[in-house]
Design a protein around this motif. Structure first.
Motif, PDB file in Angstrom:
ATOM      1  N   THR A 163      66.173  99.962  75.201  1.00  0.00           N
ATOM      2  CA  THR A 163      66.019  99.408  73.857  1.00  0.00           C
ATOM      3  C   THR A 163      65.804  97.906  73.989  1.00  0.00           C
ATOM      4  N   THR A 164      64.992  97.353  73.096  1.00  0.00           N
ATOM      5  CA  THR A 164      64.630  95.941  73.171  1.00  0.00           C
ATOM      6  C   THR A 164      64.862  95.245  71.836  1.00  0.00           C
ATOM      7  N   THR A 165      64.974  93.938  71.895  1.00  0.00           N
ATOM      8  CA  THR A 165      65.211  93.157  70.669  1.00  0.00           C
ATOM      9  C   THR A 165      63.936  92.989  69.850  1.00  0.00           C
ATOM     10  N   THR A 166      62.783  93.119  70.510  1.00  0.00           N
ATOM     11  CA  THR A 166      61.533  92.953  69.763  1.00  0.00           C
ATOM     12  C   THR A 166      60.588  94.115  70.030  1.00  0.00           C
ATOM     13  N   GLU A 167      59.743  94.395  69.053  1.00  0.00           N
ATOM     14  CA  GLU A 167      58.734  95.442  69.211  1.00  0.00           C
ATOM     15  C   GLU A 167      57.709  95.010  70.263  1.00  0.00           C
ATOM     16  N   HIS A 168      57.492  93.696  70.362  1.00  0.00           N
ATOM     17  CA  HIS A 168      56.531  93.172  71.345  1.00  0.00           C
ATOM     18  C   HIS A 168      56.950  93.513  72.763  1.00  0.00           C
ATOM     19  N   LEU A 169      58.237  93.369  73.035  1.00  0.00           N
ATOM     20  CA  LEU A 169      58.705  93.629  74.399  1.00  0.00           C
ATOM     21  C   LEU A 169      58.570  95.110  74.752  1.00  0.00           C
ATOM     22  N   ALA A 170      58.851  95.997  73.802  1.00  0.00           N
ATOM     23  CA  ALA A 170      58.701  97.440  74.063  1.00  0.00           C
ATOM     24  C   ALA A 170      57.253  97.752  74.440  1.00  0.00           C
TER      25      ALA A 170
END
Ligand SMILES: [Zn+2]
Length: 174
Positions: free
Chosen positions: A133-140
């Motif tokens: 799980t990531t803090t931003t959609e960009h990182l995913a």
């Protein structure tokens, strides 16, 4: 008989001083803030990594804001996330550590641009699976791209909540 007790009007004039103890400086809002969770520094409307470069000048205790959390640490504390990456397949079972390292390295590179972009959780529910799980959609999305670039396989990007949430799946069977 004379009393030595001096007259006091404290009980008559005592008022609760509602604002006296409060620090209400307009300047405080624009001064640099340090995240209590990760030491990221908020300055000029931007979060920067606190652990890199010259150490931020220690703030005087009185000037130190209490319990300031950057958006990433706040999400972690509240159990929220904006991106999810599900990795699966026989390839993952065979190259588990390698795939995990790739994900972590890519997240570290992303954090150089934006320290609030990071992996919140990384776990392995099965030998051939990894869930991130990531803090931003960009990182995913970036993690999905990194996997596809390094190992090919099949990647799928899904977005929801007005594109503010990304669910990415990547798999490689052999
Ligand atoms: Zn933080």
């Amino acid at each position: 008989m004379r009393t030595t007790k001096r007259y006091t009007n404290t009980t008559f004039t005592h008022r609760v001083d509602h604002d006296g103890g409060r620090h209400r400086s307009a300047k405080a809002a624009s001064s640099p803030r340090v995240c209590a969770g990760c030491r990221a520094l908020y300055r000029n409307k931007r979060w920067t990594a606190g652990g890199q470069g010259p150490a931020p000048r220690p703030l005087e205790p009185a000037a130190r804001p209490a319990h300031v959390l950057c958006p990433a640490c706040r999400m972690g504390a509240e159990g929220l996330f904006s991106g999810e990456v599900r990795v699966s397949g026989a390839f993952v079972a065979e190259h588990h550590a390698e795939v995990e390292t790739l994900l972590k390295r890519e997240a570290e590179r992303a954090a150089e641009d934006n320290p609030t972009s990071r992996i919140l959780t990384l776990n392995s529910p099965a030998p051939d699976k990894l869930c991130v799980t990531t803090t931003t959609e960009h990182l995913a999305k970036r993690l999905g791209q990194a996997l596809a670039k390094a190992y090919q396989g099949e990647v799928h990007y899904g977005f929801s909540h007005g594109n503010k949430f990304a669910h990415v799946t990547w798999s490689r069977t052999s």
